[in-house]
Enzyme design. Structure first.
Site, PDB file in Angstrom:
ATOM      1  N   CYS A 290       0.795  -1.228   0.000  1.00  0.00           N
ATOM      2  CA  CYS A 290       0.000   0.000   0.000  1.00  0.00           C
ATOM      3  C   CYS A 290       0.826   1.276   0.000  1.00  0.00           C
ATOM      4  CB  CYS A 290      -0.949  -0.001   1.210  1.00  0.00           C
ATOM      5  SG  CYS A 290      -2.281  -1.216   1.075  1.00  0.00           S
ATOM      6  N   ILE A 291       1.631   1.482   1.031  1.00  0.00           N
ATOM      7  CA  ILE A 291       2.264   2.796   1.213  1.00  0.00           C
ATOM      8  C   ILE A 291       3.213   3.158   0.070  1.00  0.00           C
ATOM      9  CG2 ILE A 291       3.626   4.237   2.773  1.00  0.00           C
ATOM     10  CD1 ILE A 291       2.586   2.593   5.075  1.00  0.00           C
TER      11      ILE A 291
END
Length: 457
Positions: A290-291
Site C-alpha cells: 500500500c504505502i
C-alpha cells in the site's frame, strides 16, 4: 457451466426492490454465501472473519497451488496458522476453488486482488479488469459486488463496472456495487479485520446500504460514505498521509546525520508532546502493498485532471531514493575499513518489508540485495520468517535464508540491518559483527563487541 442470460431472469417493476430485500434477509440470517476473490494477505483474513461469524465462504484464486493447500487445511501466510485454516475446513464454513464459474453460487463477491504499479509507476489494474470480466460472465441478478483492492477514485465506477455489465445487468437495479477499502495490517497483534472500522461507499444508496449490512454483520463499526469515490479516496489519503510523513523523517534523518544529531533521540523527545505530533520513523525505504504504491495512484489520477501533486511526488522521490542512500552508506562504511564494495561479503538482516511478518512485497530489503549484488557484493540474508525469497514482481534475486550464528556474523565484511524482527538477538548481532550498518535504530544503547563498528543509515 454456461452463463445464464441475465435478461431472462427479470420479473417486473419491483424487481430491484425484491432483490435487495431478499439479499438483506439472507445477510441478516447469515444464509448469504460470501465469495472472496484473491486469497492473499487481505483475502484470507476476510475469509476467516466471515466464516467465524457464521457465513459460508467460497474463496477463489487463480493460483491453483494455493487452492490445493487451503483445501488441505494448510496456510501459506505466516500470521495465519494452518490450525486456523483447518478449523474453517472442519467446520464446513470455507471452501477454496479456482473454478470461477462457481461465482454464480454466492450472494456477495468481495474482490481482493493486487493493484501494483507498472513499469513507469502507472496504475496496473489488470487484475481488477480480468477479475471483473470473470465475474461478469457469471453475474446474476441480486448479487452484491464489492471491490476492496486499493486504487484511485473512479476505479469502481469507470473500470470495474463496465466489465461487470458486459452481459446487460445494471448496477443499482439488477445487481449491487460498492467499494470498501481493505485495512489489513499483517502481523499487527492489536488490530485485525475483526476490529478495524470498515468504510463503505455504494454505487447508489441501495448498494451502499446492502454493503453496510454485510460488513456490519462481522465488524463492530461500519463508516458509511456517500459514494464509491469517497471510499476510494479515503484509502488513498490514509496511505499517502503515512508516505509523506515517513518521507519527512527520512529526509530529516539525512540532515540530522550530517549535523551529528541522532534522529531517533529527536523522535523520542518529540513524541513526549501529548498533542499535535505523531511519531513516524525513518528506514531503508517503503515496503508492503500500500504505502509505496498508493501515492503514485493519486498522482496519476491527478495528472488526468491536469493537476500536479508536487508535495506528494516529492515524498515519493525521497522514499524511493532511500535504498540508494543506504547503499552509499554501506560503501562509505566499507571504505573506512579500507575495503571495496565489490567482493565484500554482506549479510542482510531481514527480508520482509516490516517486523514480524513474512511479507516481502515491495520490501526495501530485497531492493538492497539487488543493488548491492549488482555492484559486486557477495550477498546473503537471514530472516526467521522468510526461509527463501519468493518470486517478486520486478526482482530476479533468489536466495535462501542463512542461520544467524556468531560464526556467520563474524565471517561478514558488513552486516546490514534492514528489518527489525523481534526474533533477532540484537545483542548477539552487536557483539559479533565487525561492521554493522543499522537502518532501524535497533542497536542504540547496546554493548558493542571490541571490534564492532556501528554506522547509522
Amino acid at each position: 457451466m454456461t452463463p445464464t442470460d441475465p435478461k431472462t431472469l427479470r420479473s417486473g417493476p419491483d424487481f430491484d426492490r425484491d432483490l435487495a430485500q431478499s439479499l438483506r434477509n439472507r445477510i441478516a440470517d447469515r444464509s448469504a454465501r460470501v465469495g472472496v476473490i484473491g486469497l492473499g494477505y487481505v483475502g484470507l483474513p476476510l475469509v476467516e472473519l466471515f466464516a467465524s461469524q457464521g457465513f459460508t465462504v467460497l474463496g477463489f484464486d487463480v493460483d491453483e497451488s494455493k487452492v490445493v493447500r487451503l483445501q488441505a487445511g494448510e496456510s501459506y501466510i505466516g500470521h495465519i496458522s494452518s490450525e486456523r485454516i483447518q478449523a474453517l475446513r472442519d467446520g464446513h464454513r470455507f471452501e477454496a476453488s479456482a473454478d470461477f464459474s462457481r461465482l454464480s453460487e454466492v450472494d456477495a463477491i468481495l474482490i481482493c486482488v493486487p493493484t501494483p504499479l507498472g513499469t513507469h509507476r502507472e496504475p496496473d489494474l489488470s487484475a481488477v479488469i480480468v477479475t471483473g470480466r470473470a465475474i461478469g460472465a457469471y453475474l446474476r441478478p441480486g448479487q452484491l459486488v464489492v471491490l476492496e483492492s486499493t486504487t484511485y477514485p473512479g476505479t469502481t465506477r469507470d473500470v470495474l463496472r463496465p466489465q461487470l455489465e458486459a452481459r446487460g445487468l445494471r448496477a443499482g437495479g439488477d445487481y449491487f456495487l460498492a467499494y470498501s477499502p481493505e485495512r489489513e495490517d499483517p502481523g499487527n497483534p492489536r488490530y485485525s479485520a475483526a476490529n478495524i472500522p470498515k468504510v463503505v461507499g455504494g454505487w447508489d444508496p441501495t448498494s451502499g446500504e446492502l454493503a453496510q449490512a454485510l460488513y456490519g454483520a462481522v465488524v463492530p463499526s461500519v463508516v458509511p460514505v456517500s459514494s464509491c469515490e469517497v471510499a476510494e479516496a479515503c484509502k488513498i489519503l490514509e496511505n499517502t498521509y503515512r508516505a509523506v510523513n515517513i518521507a519527512l523523517v527520512n529526509e530529516l534523518k539525512i540532515v540530522f546525520d550530517r549535523m551529528g544529531i541522532d534522529v531517533w533521540e529527536v523522535i523520542d523527545a518529540a513524541k513526549t508532546k501529548p498533542f499535535g505530533f505523531q511519531a513516524f520513523y525513518p528506514g531503508p525505504g517503503l515496503g508492503g502493498h500500500c504505502i509505496p504504491i498508493d501515492p503514485f495512484y493519486l498522482t496519476w489520477i491527478a495528472h488526468t485532471y491536469g493537476l500536479h501533486t508536487r508535495f506528494i511526488e516529492l515524498a515519493g522521490e525521497i522514499n524511493t531514493a532511500m535504498p540508494h542512500h543506504v547503499v552509499d552508506r554501506v560503501i562509505s562504511a566499507l571504505n573506512e575499513q579500507s575495503k571495496p564494495l565489490k567482493g565484500s561479503r554482506i549479510l542482510i538482516l531481514g527480508a520482509a518489508y516490516k517486523p514480524n511478518v513474512d511479507d516481502c512485497r515491495e520490501s526495501p530489503a530485497v531492493e538492497l540485495m539487488e543493488l548491492l549484488q549488482e555492484r559486486g557484493a557477495i550477498i546473503s540474508y537471514s530472516d526467521p520468517h522468510v526461509p527463501a525469497l519468493p518470486p517478486l514482481r520486478g526482482y530476479t534475486i533468489r536466495l535462501e535464508s542463512t542461520p544467524m550464528t556468531p560464526e556467520t556474523l563474524e565471517s561478514q565484511d558488513c552486516v546490514l540491518i534492514a528489518t527489525d524482527h523481534s526474533l533477532f538477538d540484537w545483542d548477539l548481532v552487536v557483539r559479533h559483527s565487525r561492521l554493522l550498518v543499522d537502518t532501524r535504530g535497533v542497536t542504540r544503547g547496546r554493548v558493542k563487541g571490541v571490534n564492532t563498528t556501528i554506522v547509522g543509515a
